[in-house]
Write an enzyme that holds these catalytic residues in place. Structure first.
Site, PDB file in Angstrom:
ATOM      1  N   GLU A  47      10.495  -1.624 126.836  1.00  0.00           N
ATOM      2  CA  GLU A  47       9.556  -2.713 126.501  1.00  0.00           C
ATOM      3  C   GLU A  47       9.194  -2.603 125.014  1.00  0.00           C
ATOM      4  OE1 GLU A  47       5.618  -1.919 127.999  1.00  0.00           O
ATOM      5  OE2 GLU A  47       4.985  -4.018 127.877  1.00  0.00           O
ATOM      6  N   ASN A 110       5.294 -11.116 125.698  1.00  0.00           N
ATOM      7  CA  ASN A 110       5.917  -9.792 125.813  1.00  0.00           C
ATOM      8  C   ASN A 110       7.197 -10.039 126.617  1.00  0.00           C
ATOM      9  OD1 ASN A 110       6.683  -7.182 126.369  1.00  0.00           O
ATOM     10  ND2 ASN A 110       4.612  -6.459 126.839  1.00  0.00           N
ATOM     11  N   LYS A 127       6.807 -11.371 130.315  1.00  0.00           N
ATOM     12  CA  LYS A 127       5.941 -10.539 131.177  1.00  0.00           C
ATOM     13  C   LYS A 127       4.834 -11.384 131.816  1.00  0.00           C
ATOM     14  CE  LYS A 127       3.264  -6.221 130.809  1.00  0.00           C
ATOM     15  NZ  LYS A 127       2.961  -5.115 129.834  1.00  0.00           N
ATOM     16  N   GLU A 146      -2.997  -6.407 125.174  1.00  0.00           N
ATOM     17  CA  GLU A 146      -1.938  -7.345 125.576  1.00  0.00           C
ATOM     18  C   GLU A 146      -2.524  -8.691 125.977  1.00  0.00           C
ATOM     19  OE1 GLU A 146       0.482  -4.085 128.010  1.00  0.00           O
ATOM     20  OE2 GLU A 146       1.625  -5.896 127.621  1.00  0.00           O
ATOM     21  N   CYS A 172       6.936  -3.485 132.548  1.00  0.00           N
ATOM     22  CA  CYS A 172       5.806  -2.582 132.576  1.00  0.00           C
ATOM     23  C   CYS A 172       4.793  -2.848 133.699  1.00  0.00           C
ATOM     24  CB  CYS A 172       5.139  -2.558 131.209  1.00  0.00           C
ATOM     25  SG  CYS A 172       4.251  -1.018 130.974  1.00  0.00           S
ATOM     26  N   ASN A 197       5.706   0.808 128.439  1.00  0.00           N
ATOM     27  CA  ASN A 197       4.932   1.665 127.522  1.00  0.00           C
ATOM     28  C   ASN A 197       3.677   2.046 128.300  1.00  0.00           C
ATOM     29  OD1 ASN A 197       5.661   1.223 124.184  1.00  0.00           O
ATOM     30  ND2 ASN A 197       6.659  -0.113 125.650  1.00  0.00           N
TER      31      ASN A 197
HETATM   32  N1  ING Z   1       1.122  -0.479 130.135  1.00  0.00           N
HETATM   33  C1  ING Z   1       0.512   0.130 131.254  1.00  0.00           C
HETATM   34  C2  ING Z   1       1.297  -0.031 132.535  1.00  0.00           C
HETATM   35  O1  ING Z   1       1.128  -0.929 133.352  1.00  0.00           O
HETATM   36  C3  ING Z   1      -1.511   0.380 132.647  1.00  0.00           C
HETATM   37  C4  ING Z   1      -0.928  -0.270 131.414  1.00  0.00           C
HETATM   38  C5  ING Z   1      -1.372   1.751 132.893  1.00  0.00           C
HETATM   39  C6  ING Z   1      -2.183  -0.397 133.560  1.00  0.00           C
HETATM   40  C7  ING Z   1      -1.942   2.340 134.061  1.00  0.00           C
HETATM   41  C8  ING Z   1      -2.750   0.166 134.709  1.00  0.00           C
HETATM   42  C9  ING Z   1      -2.623   1.530 134.968  1.00  0.00           C
HETATM   43  O2  ING Z   1       2.121   0.874 132.737  1.00  0.00           O
HETATM   44  C10 ING Z   1       1.682  -1.725 129.979  1.00  0.00           C
HETATM   45  N2  ING Z   1       2.231  -1.985 128.754  1.00  0.00           N
HETATM   46  O3  ING Z   1       1.693  -2.578 130.874  1.00  0.00           O
END
Ligand code: ING
Length: 303
Positions: A47, A110, A127, A146, A172, A197
């Site tokens: 990503e 994204n 996304k 985001e 992601c 990420n």
């Molecule tokens: N990053 C993270 C993901 O979904 C996240 C944000 C992490 C949300 C952990 C909820 C819990 O892996 C991106 N870029 O979506």
């Protein structure tokens, strides 16, 4: 009858904010060439693979923000990647921050593209599930903006005939929503790419930090088995501009098993010779045609 497809997942280590697009493209080309050496027919990148993950930063100036986006794909700095892939006869998937002008308006997404072995774009995804927040949270060690910098995707979860099977993409946070995988499977996907990420610390939920890897693998392995999918999850990992991000780039089989997994927090290519027909075999096991019927869901919902 097996349908063999040798797949590479090209994990990216940290990208510094002052690393140029062409320096990053050189890193991606190096993994593409390694994939060619190992017989890959398609290589998946992560990503926002061309830059550091800038949604981790508060950026007020619009011109500065736009510098993190691609206004054309391929553009002058990404064309060498397309050219080298075509020269080697390898397809690839690439995540990037997309700035499109639609009806005279700037649209920021994204996004990811699926590119055939001839260097031509087969598919485009934006996304759908945007995590994070809109406002600046100065007390957090990093942001996830985001929801501020991107619009929700408007292309749905399309699938395309490619590389001897039916292929789809998500990005992601999409992987944390069963709908993403279900829509891809309903669209006939047998293999799906998903770059990510993922910080190992969630400022608002620090008590979950120790579960980051578990939740990631839970999403990928359950989605693969519950939707008869090969899933290629590709990380941007390591400590990038002070944010430590999960690795565990993996190729997951429709049985839910991990066929290959990265072991470093740097640029690393993992490769697996996938039998795409295994997806169809699991669909036969579950009797998709008979059991996966929209009216059933209506029935269940009405009780
Ligand atoms: N990053 C993270 C993901 O979904 C996240 C944000 C992490 C949300 C952990 C909820 C819990 O892996 C991106 N870029 O979506």
């Amino acid at each position: 009858m097996p349908r063999w497809l040798t797949v590479g997942a090209a994990q990216s280590g940290p990208i510094s904010r002052d690393e140029s697009r062409s320096e990053v493209v050189d890193r991606l080309i190096a993994m593409l060439r390694e994939g060619h050496k190992q017989g890959c027919q398609v290589v998946a990148f992560t990503e926002v693979a061309l830059t550091a993950f800038f949604p981790h930063w508060w950026i007020e100036d619009e011109e500065e923000l736009d510098r993190w986006f691609e206004t054309e794909m391929p553009g002058p700095e990404t064309q060498p990647l397309f050219d080298e892939a075509a020269r080697l006869g390898i397809g690839f998937q690439l995540g990037y921050a997309e700035l499109a002008i639609e009806d005279g308006k700037k649209r920021r997404f994204n996004s990811s593209v699926l590119v055939g072995a001839d260097g031509e774009i087969i598919g485009h995804f934006r996304k759908m599930h945007l995590p994070g927040h809109i406002e600046h949270r100065p007390h957090n060690p990093f942001q996830n903006l985001e929801q501020r910098y991107f619009e929700r995707g408007n292309l749905g979860f399309p699938t395309w005939e490619a590389f001897g099977g039916r292929v789809g993409m998500c990005i992601c946070n999409d992987r944390r929503w069963p709908e993403s995988w279900r829509m891809l499977a309903l669209g006939g996907a047998e293999l799906a790419f998903c770059g990510y990420n993922t910080p190992e610390h969630i400022p608002e939920h620090p008590h979950m930090d120790h579960l980051t890897a578990f939740h990631h693998q839970l999403c990928m392995q359950s989605a693969a088995y519950l939707n008869s999918l090969w899933i290629v999850g590709v990380a941007k990992t390591g400590v990038e501009e002070g944010v430590s991000q999960l690795g565990l780039t993996s190729i997951v089989t429709p049985s839910g098993q991990i066929a290959a997994q990265a072991s470093t927090l740097e640029d690393e290519l993992i490769v697996h010779r996938c039998d795409v027909e295994l997806s169809a075999e699991y669909r036969r096991l579950f009797k998709y045609e008979r059991n996966r019927r929209p009216e059933f869901y209506g029935l269940i919902a009405s009780h």
